[in-house]
Design an enzyme around this catalytic site. Structure first.
Site, PDB file in Angstrom:
ATOM      1  N   THR A   1       0.803  -1.184   0.042  1.00 46.59           N
ATOM      2  CA  THR A   1      -0.004  -0.087  -0.188  1.00 46.59           C
ATOM      3  C   THR A   1       0.958   1.307  -0.082  1.00 46.59           C
ATOM      4  OG1 THR A   1      -0.097   0.077   2.648  1.00 46.59           O
ATOM      5  CG2 THR A   1      -1.797  -1.076   1.123  1.00 46.59           C
ATOM      6  N   GLY A   2       2.125   1.022   0.123  1.00 48.86           N
ATOM      7  CA  GLY A   2       2.966   2.277   0.248  1.00 48.86           C
ATOM      8  C   GLY A   2       3.596   2.957  -1.224  1.00 48.86           C
TER       9      GLY A   2
ATOM     10  N   CYS B   1      17.819   5.020  -3.551  1.00 46.96           N
ATOM     11  CA  CYS B   1      17.550   5.752  -4.597  1.00 46.96           C
ATOM     12  C   CYS B   1      18.436   6.667  -5.032  1.00 46.96           C
ATOM     13  CB  CYS B   1      16.094   6.576  -4.659  1.00 46.96           C
ATOM     14  SG  CYS B   1      15.871   7.288  -3.232  1.00 46.96           S
TER      15      CYS B   1
ATOM     16  N   SER C   1       8.160  12.984  -2.602  1.00 45.20           N
ATOM     17  CA  SER C   1       7.413  11.755  -2.752  1.00 45.20           C
ATOM     18  C   SER C   1       8.397  10.785  -2.343  1.00 45.20           C
ATOM     19  CB  SER C   1       6.933  11.443  -4.147  1.00 45.20           C
ATOM     20  OG  SER C   1       7.933  11.658  -5.038  1.00 45.20           O
TER      21      SER C   1
ATOM     22  N   LYS D   1      24.786   6.560   3.217  1.00 46.82           N
ATOM     23  CA  LYS D   1      24.448   5.514   2.439  1.00 46.82           C
ATOM     24  C   LYS D   1      24.686   5.802   0.964  1.00 46.82           C
ATOM     25  CE  LYS D   1      19.786   4.633   4.566  1.00 46.82           C
ATOM     26  NZ  LYS D   1      18.333   4.730   4.163  1.00 46.82           N
TER      27      LYS D   1
ATOM     28  N   ARG E   1      16.307  17.896   0.845  1.00 40.37           N
ATOM     29  CA  ARG E   1      14.818  17.633   0.278  1.00 40.37           C
ATOM     30  C   ARG E   1      14.353  19.171  -0.365  1.00 40.37           C
ATOM     31  NH1 ARG E   1      12.846  12.738  -0.041  1.00 40.37           N
ATOM     32  NH2 ARG E   1      13.587  12.401   2.060  1.00 40.37           N
TER      33      ARG E   1
ATOM     34  N   HIS F   1      14.309  12.579  -8.424  1.00 39.02           N
ATOM     35  CA  HIS F   1      15.438  13.306  -7.535  1.00 39.02           C
ATOM     36  C   HIS F   1      16.379  13.692  -8.624  1.00 39.02           C
ATOM     37  CE1 HIS F   1      13.856  11.628  -4.124  1.00 39.02           C
ATOM     38  NE2 HIS F   1      14.807  10.973  -3.759  1.00 39.02           N
TER      39      HIS F   1
END
Lengths: 332, 332
Positions: free
Chosen positions: A10-11, A127, A157, A211, A233, A240
């Protein structure tokens, strides 16, 4: 034909995984949608009908061939081993296994060879890492890499559907002269930028920045590569972007670099103009533009790259890993 | 007491110049508001009454002690010499004279000494340059600088009031499902980022990126300093941000760097949290946060800095130059 489970169905990424499986004609015999107890019982439209979302438990994976996880590291740590023991191949989009030497960390276009041996769990990179590595791989292959400075411009998002709602609510409050509140992000994101993704470590770097360094080193197989990142952000809905300044081992002109992108699947090198998030959103490609000789790193190059972080940055890369690991031909 | 003319009085920076003169108690005997023929005849509220805006011509500067220019380089090239010949000190916010060896390029906190000799025209640096130099000067003073990589996050108001209207119109069109148009910017800026400020040169760098390099070298008096920039417009209303990765000549810990900011006028070093454009907007300070050891430049530091580009990035710096050059004590 293959039985697939999506954990975190559902994500934002889970829904995109569903879309990618459909769009690529993945040979599904059965689809099991799993989520936390909170989301269980809801329905998601897929395969032409409304599918009921079940609560993910250790018993959910009987008969499952492929389990795509995107429900956070704590869920993956508990349930990915259970899925593997039930015989499923796990492709995990969380950070739980990315630095585990038994779990390959893979961008198929770059280190697909790492899929030759795995213990049943394969990690999907962050990502921001996928964008950076995809954009630099053609340059690395031709000229090598000596160091990377990267500054990101990350879409809202990437923090989930509720983060998008938070930005829209702030924009509405601003128009109406009401107080702006924030909960998901540590500051107001509407008409603002936040130089902070996840948390700040003792060394002053954010989790995301570390990361990007550690995963890039692993994917490129360069454990000592210096990578300095600032992750930010920005009030962009989707896709991105990154400004990359990279040193190379051997000189490469911007024109030679543009040629290095030719014929590379999943990459579009722009010769004129520049890609923006709005152009990359919804697509599968990593766009690379503004390739120029760097002014600090000699030899080196500077470039600008953009990618839909829910597609190639998450769902698409996970499905590509599964296709390659299971020997399934890509449908597109 | 001093007679002041503002050329470009109806623009975003011109209006801010008016506000800064008032807020700092600048000793005004007379104020002349000048603009293009298009804006002449309009009125601007200042000094407690509505002042009529006159068309700027070579004859506008009789009896003027100080002429603050912010009407673009082509206007400055024609009218700044006329103002100087009429006896006015010119502080010019355009790019017209920034690289002219006869015109000092000044950030008073850094190279105010350059005001000791000038030929009547003093150049105000580009806003992105002021932010970068202000943020790095305390580090440069203590540890020296060897190279700079900087990526900017520049506010829409830096392109003027019409650019802000364009962003708001795009946001409204998006909410209502209408087509998004753009005219001022080369792409839609609402919920997007544009890696392009002004124009792209033959070497692939934008005008803004080259200004940042060349002006930084001049202000620091380091003509060979390597400076590689990526300048990006973001959908922020007001205040520019920059992610800076800099090499130093001597090692400096993040804590030593934070101490170097203490007692520096116009600078606020954040020990915890991080500054954002919303916090800097409307204020005079340059905010510096996220100071950490760089991972590529050793020795070196990475940091995040934010500044209202209409205040210290333009109007305030221009008025500070005038105060210092004319020996007028700052009112604040």
């Amino acid at each position: 034909m293959s039985s697939v489970a999506i954990v975190g169905a559902t994500g934002a990424v889970g829904r995109e995984m569903l879309a990618v499986l459909r769009q690529r004609g993945y040979p599904l015999s059965k689809l099991r949608l799993l989520a936390s107890g909170r989301s269980a019982g809801s329905t998601v439209h897929a395969m032409g009908r409304d599918l009921r979302v079940e609560e993910a438990t250790a018993a959910s994976f009987r008969g499952v061939d492929l389990a795509l996880f995107s429900a956070g590291a704590s869920v993956s740590r508990v349930l990915a081993p259970a899925a593997r023991e039930a015989g499923a191949l796990v492709v995990d989009n969380s950070s739980a296994f990315r630095m585990d030497p038994d779990c390959p960390l893979v961008v198929p276009e770059i280190n697909g060879h790492a899929l030759a041996s795995h213990g049943g769990i394969i990690a999907n990179p962050n990502c921001s890492t996928i964008l950076l590595c995809m954009a630099l791989e053609p340059i690395r292959a031709v000229a090598g890499l000596s160091r990377i400075v990267v500054c990101s411009y990350q879409a809202v998002s990437g923090a989930g559907a509720r983060a998008l709602e938070e930005m829209r609510a702030q924009e509405e409050a601003e128009r109406e002269g009401r107080e702006l509140r924030h909960e998901i992000f540590p500051a107001v994101i509407a008409h603002n930028v936040i130089p902070f993704v996840q948390a700040i470590g003792d060394d002053g770097y954010s989790t995301e920045e570390t990361k990007v360094r550690d995963e890039t080193r692993r994917i490129f197989g360069m454990p000592d590569l210096p990578v300095s990142a600032t992750c930010v952000r920005v009030p962009v809905t989707r896709a991105h972007s990154e400004a990359v300044h990279a040193g190379t081992l051997r000189p490469l002109t911007p024109e030679q670099a543009r040629q290095a992108y030719e014929g590379r699947p999943g990459l579009v090198a722009w010769r004129e103009g520049f890609p923006t998030p709005r152009q990359a959103a919804g697509g599968d490609e990593v766009h690379v533009g503004r390739i120029r000789a760097d002014r600090v790193f000699e030899p080196g190059l500077a470039l600008w790259c953009v990618m839909d972080q829910l597609r190639k940055g998450a769902a698409l890369n996970a499905v590509q890993i599964a296709e390659r690991a299971l020997g399934i031909a890509a449908g597109t």
